[in-house]
Write a protein that holds these residues in place. Structure first.
Motif, short mmCIF file in Angstrom:
data_model
loop_
_atom_site.label_atom_id
_atom_site.label_comp_id
_atom_site.label_asym_id
_atom_site.label_seq_id
_atom_site.Cartn_x
_atom_site.Cartn_y
_atom_site.Cartn_z
N LEU A 211 0.83 -1.20 0.00
CA LEU A 211 0.00 0.00 0.00
C LEU A 211 0.87 1.26 0.00
O LEU A 211 0.61 2.20 -0.76
CB LEU A 211 -0.93 -0.02 1.21
CG LEU A 211 -1.91 1.15 1.37
CD1 LEU A 211 -2.75 1.35 0.13
CD2 LEU A 211 -2.80 0.94 2.60
N LYS A 215 1.23 1.18 -4.33
CA LYS A 215 -0.06 1.81 -4.64
C LYS A 215 -0.08 3.31 -4.38
O LYS A 215 -1.02 4.00 -4.80
CB LYS A 215 -1.17 1.12 -3.85
CG LYS A 215 -1.33 -0.35 -4.23
CD LYS A 215 -2.44 -1.02 -3.45
CE LYS A 215 -2.57 -2.49 -3.87
NZ LYS A 215 -3.65 -3.19 -3.13
N MET A 216 0.93 3.83 -3.66
CA MET A 216 0.96 5.25 -3.36
C MET A 216 2.27 5.91 -3.82
O MET A 216 2.28 6.81 -4.65
CB MET A 216 0.73 5.49 -1.86
CG MET A 216 -0.58 4.92 -1.35
SD MET A 216 -0.91 5.24 0.41
CE MET A 216 -1.69 6.83 0.28
N THR A 236 -9.34 5.48 -7.06
CA THR A 236 -8.06 5.35 -6.36
C THR A 236 -8.22 5.46 -4.85
O THR A 236 -7.75 4.61 -4.09
CB THR A 236 -7.06 6.42 -6.85
OG1 THR A 236 -6.83 6.23 -8.25
CG2 THR A 236 -5.74 6.32 -6.10
N ARG A 237 -8.89 6.50 -4.37
CA ARG A 237 -9.04 6.69 -2.93
C ARG A 237 -9.83 5.54 -2.30
O ARG A 237 -9.47 5.05 -1.22
CB ARG A 237 -9.74 8.02 -2.63
CG ARG A 237 -8.94 9.26 -2.95
CD ARG A 237 -9.64 10.50 -2.45
NE ARG A 237 -9.62 10.56 -0.99
CZ ARG A 237 -10.37 11.40 -0.28
NH1 ARG A 237 -11.22 12.22 -0.89
NH2 ARG A 237 -10.29 11.41 1.04
N TRP A 240 -7.54 2.53 -1.98
CA TRP A 240 -6.62 2.68 -0.85
C TRP A 240 -7.32 2.37 0.47
O TRP A 240 -6.79 1.65 1.31
CB TRP A 240 -6.09 4.11 -0.79
CG TRP A 240 -5.08 4.46 -1.83
CD1 TRP A 240 -4.37 3.61 -2.64
CD2 TRP A 240 -4.65 5.79 -2.17
NE1 TRP A 240 -3.54 4.32 -3.46
CE2 TRP A 240 -3.68 5.65 -3.20
CE3 TRP A 240 -5.00 7.05 -1.72
CZ2 TRP A 240 -3.05 6.76 -3.77
CZ3 TRP A 240 -4.38 8.16 -2.28
CH2 TRP A 240 -3.41 8.01 -3.30
N TRP A 244 -6.54 -0.60 3.13
CA TRP A 244 -6.30 -0.28 4.53
C TRP A 244 -7.33 -0.98 5.43
O TRP A 244 -6.99 -1.48 6.51
CB TRP A 244 -6.33 1.23 4.76
CG TRP A 244 -6.51 1.59 6.21
CD1 TRP A 244 -7.49 2.36 6.75
CD2 TRP A 244 -5.69 1.18 7.32
NE1 TRP A 244 -7.35 2.45 8.11
CE2 TRP A 244 -6.25 1.73 8.48
CE3 TRP A 244 -4.54 0.39 7.43
CZ2 TRP A 244 -5.70 1.53 9.75
CZ3 TRP A 244 -4.00 0.17 8.69
CH2 TRP A 244 -4.57 0.74 9.83
N LEU A 290 -5.26 7.72 6.25
CA LEU A 290 -5.73 7.07 5.01
C LEU A 290 -7.05 7.64 4.54
O LEU A 290 -7.31 7.72 3.34
CB LEU A 290 -5.83 5.56 5.22
CG LEU A 290 -4.63 4.72 4.77
CD1 LEU A 290 -4.42 4.80 3.27
CD2 LEU A 290 -3.36 5.11 5.50
#
Length: 335
Positions: A211, A215-216, A236-237, A240, A244, A290
């Protein structure tokens, strides 16, 4: 015995990616903690975390398959894809057991997408979903489906190929679920649970790095908006937060009554109360970071990455030594 957990209950208990997560409020003070062996941890983790997550993913991929079987009605199909993708993010956040053995991430989630390979497969598709096995991973799975379904107006060939991909995803999801259920039926002894305990801990640490960096950090460094995960669909958000959510659920469960299958429950049961408190504090901070992370605001991404790195360091430098485990990595950890 087959464990049946309602999908809505799992989404509420698990990640809460579309609403408030389980960690929106602090956990109540700890009064007493049951002692947990590593065998208990594995049994409880399967029943309270991995099987519910696999059930949710099996149900959402089946719904996506059924939607596409009736044609490309874009809004319902896109909604079904989004649900399946978020369920996958939660399930694969700690990639263990069948997910590793089946190499499910490669089958379901080869990313970044390779549009040229997807287009080539559309032009010469296999006769059925089984024939997809002859195609390369970049032409299959959820990212390929995303690229097809977010075309302005998918043509008949693209829709037909998308239906094949959705069917294959549903088959893989059912196999993952069956394998996790088979694990739950095993008689877990201290000897057989030990290696699984080590694997799960390592893969949770690897999930933080997936993550944080893949991914970030890595997409942020490229400077290309298209490199963000799920960028084609604008999710995308949400992706994530779902990833998480899967990590969070594995780490702390959903509260005192449901933490026996979590790392925090094991720490408390082992009387590692100081480490338990540190983990709870780190998770609470990560929840805030997050939720705020936004690709359009680089500082929020950096802050979230720093919090992920801090919690990963806590697990590696403090928790691992106390639990007498070591952190290793698998091919699913990415570069």
């Amino acid at each position: 015995m087959r464990l049946l957990i309602d999908r809505r209950r799992w989404l509420t208990l698990g990640a809460g990616v579309l609403c408030h997560a389980a960690w929106a409020a602090p956990l109540p003070p700890r009064i007493a903690s049951p002692a947990l062996t590593q065998s208990d941890f594995v049994r409880n983790g399967l029943q309270l975390h991995f099987i519910p997550a696999a059930q949710a993913f099996a149900q959402s991929t089946a719904a996506l398959r059924d939607q596409l079987a009736t044609g490309c009605n874009l809004q319902p199909v896109r909604n079904a894809w989004r649900t399946a993708m978020l369920d996958w993010e939660r399930l694969s956040a700690v990639s263990v057991g069948p997910l590793l053995e089946r190499r499910s991430a490669r089958t379901l989630d080869f990313w970044p997408t390779r549009p040229a390979m997807v287009s080539a497969a559309v032009q010469a598709p296999p006769a059925d979903a089984a024939g997809l096995e002859q195609l390369g991973a970049p032409a299959k799975g959820l990212p390929a489906l995303e690229w097809l379904l977010w075309q302005r107006a998918p043509d008949a060939a693209q829709c037909a190929y998308a239906a094949l991909l959705a069917e294959a995803c549903a088959v893989e999801a059912q196999s993952i679920l069956a394998d996790f259920q088979a694990l739950a039926r095993q008689n877990w002894t201290p000897e057989t649970a030990l290696s699984v305990f080590h694997e799960w801990f390592s893969q949770a640490v690897g999930g933080f790095e997936q993550l944080r960096w893949k991914k970030m950090g890595k997409p942020a460094r490229s400077g290309r908006a298209s490199d963000w995960p799920r960028a084609t669909s604008g999710n995308t958000r949400a992706a994530w937060q779902a990833a998480w959510g899967g990590l969070q659920h594995f780490l702390v469960g959903t509260g005192r009554a449901q933490e026996q299958g979590s790392l925090n429950g094991y720490l408390a049961g082992d009387n590692q109360l100081d480490l338990s408190a540190q983990l709870e504090s780190a998770v609470a901070q990560l929840q805030t970071r997050l939720q705020a992370a936004d690709p359009a605001r680089s500082t929020t991404v950096t802050t979230a990455m720093q919090a992920l790195a801090k919690t990963k360091q806590l697990m590696e430098d403090k928790i691992a030594p106390e639990l007498k485990t070591m952190v290793g990595f698998s091919e699913s950890d990415g570069d």
